[in-house]
Enzyme design. Structure first.
Site, PDB file in Angstrom:
ATOM      1  N   GLU A 173      26.752 -34.548 -11.228  1.00  0.00           N
ATOM      2  CA  GLU A 173      26.032 -33.818 -10.766  1.00  0.00           C
ATOM      3  C   GLU A 173      26.372 -33.294  -9.302  1.00  0.00           C
ATOM      4  O   GLU A 173      25.533 -33.031  -8.476  1.00  0.00           O
ATOM      5  CB  GLU A 173      24.399 -33.966 -10.944  1.00  0.00           C
ATOM      6  CG  GLU A 173      24.083 -34.013 -12.538  1.00  0.00           C
ATOM      7  CD  GLU A 173      22.606 -34.072 -12.652  1.00  0.00           C
ATOM      8  OE1 GLU A 173      21.811 -34.524 -11.634  1.00  0.00           O
ATOM      9  OE2 GLU A 173      22.022 -33.950 -13.827  1.00  0.00           O
ATOM     10  N   GLU A 292      24.416 -35.307 -20.763  1.00  0.00           N
ATOM     11  CA  GLU A 292      22.944 -35.518 -20.283  1.00  0.00           C
ATOM     12  C   GLU A 292      22.009 -34.575 -20.968  1.00  0.00           C
ATOM     13  O   GLU A 292      22.454 -33.295 -20.684  1.00  0.00           O
ATOM     14  CB  GLU A 292      22.499 -35.569 -18.845  1.00  0.00           C
ATOM     15  CG  GLU A 292      22.860 -36.825 -18.032  1.00  0.00           C
ATOM     16  CD  GLU A 292      22.442 -36.831 -16.550  1.00  0.00           C
ATOM     17  OE1 GLU A 292      21.154 -36.240 -16.506  1.00  0.00           O
ATOM     18  OE2 GLU A 292      23.134 -37.531 -15.742  1.00  0.00           O
TER      19      GLU A 292
END
Length: 494
Positions: A173, A292
């Site tokens: 991320e 995710e």
């Protein structure tokens, strides 16, 4: 009773299912590790401190790959802290989740646990506070046979044979302002490119996942992927997607339609990958790692004492409607089996997880069941699946099909996964062409009149699937299936 239909045909395929699409995720966060998979001294733990009851449930799902050690955690992680004698490992302030990391459980412990869980490891490297040098050293430590500094250090620390980790994440991320070492797309793309090159110099056989957007709602979504791929296209094999959904407005019809957003997300990233590939005149195809995904909203903002050790964090207690959305998310991933090759339900134990544990025992949350069913019966070849059903509108979506479905050719039969999002029972006509006559049908159902009902330690089977008596197929009417309102269904033709 309203009617619907499912149509599919042998030879009209989406793609082969990569078993890694049923992967999961263990981060050093909350009680995922400490008190989850690892709890020395517990009556349910073995001599290594691994929770045997948790391991049994992980094996029941048959999780093929598990991403580790983060997540946000990895962007401040010094991997060297997690190896060597436990008594010599440093205690660190862990900034991602505002806790103290003891490093009692580290790389060797996880690799040993994953082997017992019959899972491969998907390792993430720190491209937040660290970079290419630490990453190449970690690959040498994990994968090189011996007679070098880091491979011999691994052997000294008790692992004579290499871990042979084949799938690696280039950070986590990195577009997120919450991330330690947050970067622009250019900064990250350059770093990921150079890191990938030196990692592959150590082990040319590894596969690499570049960071895509942290969600479709990120302001840089699209532009981020395009810029990152400009730098990494020749060196990465996958680009990642992350997405979580919640029902903050307590609007069940709208919540159950969220996978329309997920489908658009996947299609958009595929288009961006192919645009960059075409621009580069490349014959290579970048695939997707949706590493995710889950429902996450019940536990947002729960307090804990700063710098405590393994406090309870993000312990969502999942209900029936959450299981329906998770089922639809799995269907969406399978619908894109030609390009989505890795996916990780985040996470596996205690932290937004299908498995919960306490010192007294472990139990299956509602989302455990669609995940387990998909892993067990979703392997094979995904067929192009057309469905017709009633539709409904919500505040965010129009023309939402009540029936969400996909068919998978398992080799020894056909499995149809179906979610009825609607409030009415459906009579579904199934048309499966090109196969010899099927002889029997089994139909497994999970539903409940209370969409907010949950499982718990004291009521572990409050919600669980049930299977109807096996039905012989003797005519066309036997291919009409009643699907209850708001239900998860696994229909197997054999």
């Amino acid at each position: 009773m309203k009617e619907a239909s499912i149509k599919t045909e042998k030879g009209f395929v989406v793609g082969e299912v990569d078993k890694r699409v049923f992967g999961s995720f263990i981060e050093h966060l909350g009680r995922a590790v400490y008190g989850g998979i690892y709890e020395p001294g517990n009556n349910n733990s073995d001599e290594d401190g691994y929770r045997k009851d948790v391991l049994d449930l992980v094996r029941e799902i048959d999780v093929p790959i598990i991403r580790y050690p983060g997540g946000n955690f990895v962007s401040g992680f010094n991997w060297e802290d997690s190896v060597g004698p436990v008594e010599n490992r440093p205690r660190r302030l862990e900034l991602a989740w505002n806790v103290t990391e003891t490093n009692e459980f580290g790389l060797h412990e996880f690799c040993k646990w994953a082997k017992q869980a019959n899972s491969d490891v998907m390792m993430a490297v720190n491209l937040g506070t660290r970079g290419a040098d630490a990453a190449r050293n970690l690959v040498e430590y994990c994968n090189h046979p011996g007679n070098t500094y880091y491979s011999d250090l691994r052997r000294k620390n008790g692992a004579e044979a290499p871990f042979k980790i084949k799938t690696w994440c280039l950070g986590n991320e990195m577009d997120g302002p919450w991330q330690m070492g947050n970067k622009t797309a250019v900064e990250y793309g350059r770093l990921a490119c150079e890191t990938a090159k030196v990692m592959r110099m150590i082990d040319p056989s590894i596969e690499l996942v570049a960071c895509g957007s942290s969600g479709i709602g990120m302001p840089t979504f699209g532009a981020w992927e395009a810029e990152v791929l400009e730098h990494t296209y020749d060196h990465a094999d996958y680009i990642s997607l992350h997405q979580y959904y919640g029902n903050h407005d307590n609007d069940t019809p709208n919540f159950l339609a969220r996978t329309l957003d997920m489908d658009k997300f996947i299609s958009s990233v595929i288009s961006t990958c192919d645009y960059v590939g075409a621009k580069k005149r490349s014959k290579k195809k970048i695939n997707l790692s949706f590493d995710e995904w889950n429902v996450w909203y019940h536990s947002n903002g729960e307090p804990h004492t700063p710098w405590s050790e393994a406090p309870a964090q993000l312990e969502d207690i999942y209900n029936m409607e959450d299981a329906l959305l998770v089922g639809s998310m799995l269907i969406t991933l399978l619908r894109h089996a030609d390009r989505v090759k890795i996916a990780c339900l985040a996470q596996l134990v205690n932290v937004i997880a299908p498995i919960m544990s306490s010192p007294e025992g472990a139990w299956r949350q509602t989302i455990f069941y669609p995940y387990m069913h998909a892993s067990k019966y979703g392997r094979g070849t995904v067929l192009q699946t057309l469905s017709e059903s009633p539709k409904y509108d919500t505040k965010d979506y129009t023309d939402v099909p009540s029936l969400d479905t996909i068919a998978v050719d398992n080799g020894d039969g056909i499995t149809v996964f179906a979610v009825n999002r609607g409030e009415e029972e459906l009579l579904v006509k199934c048309e499966i062409g090109g196969y010899d006559k099927f002889e029997k049908i089994t139909h497994t159902i999970m539903t409940d009149g209370d969409m907010k009902a949950c499982n718990s330690l004291t009521e572990p089977d409050r919600i669980k699937p049930y299977t109807l008596p096996e039905k012989r197929i003797e005519g066309e009417d036997d291919l009409k299936i009643k699907i209850p309102p708001r239900s998860w269904n696994v229909i197997r033709f054999m």
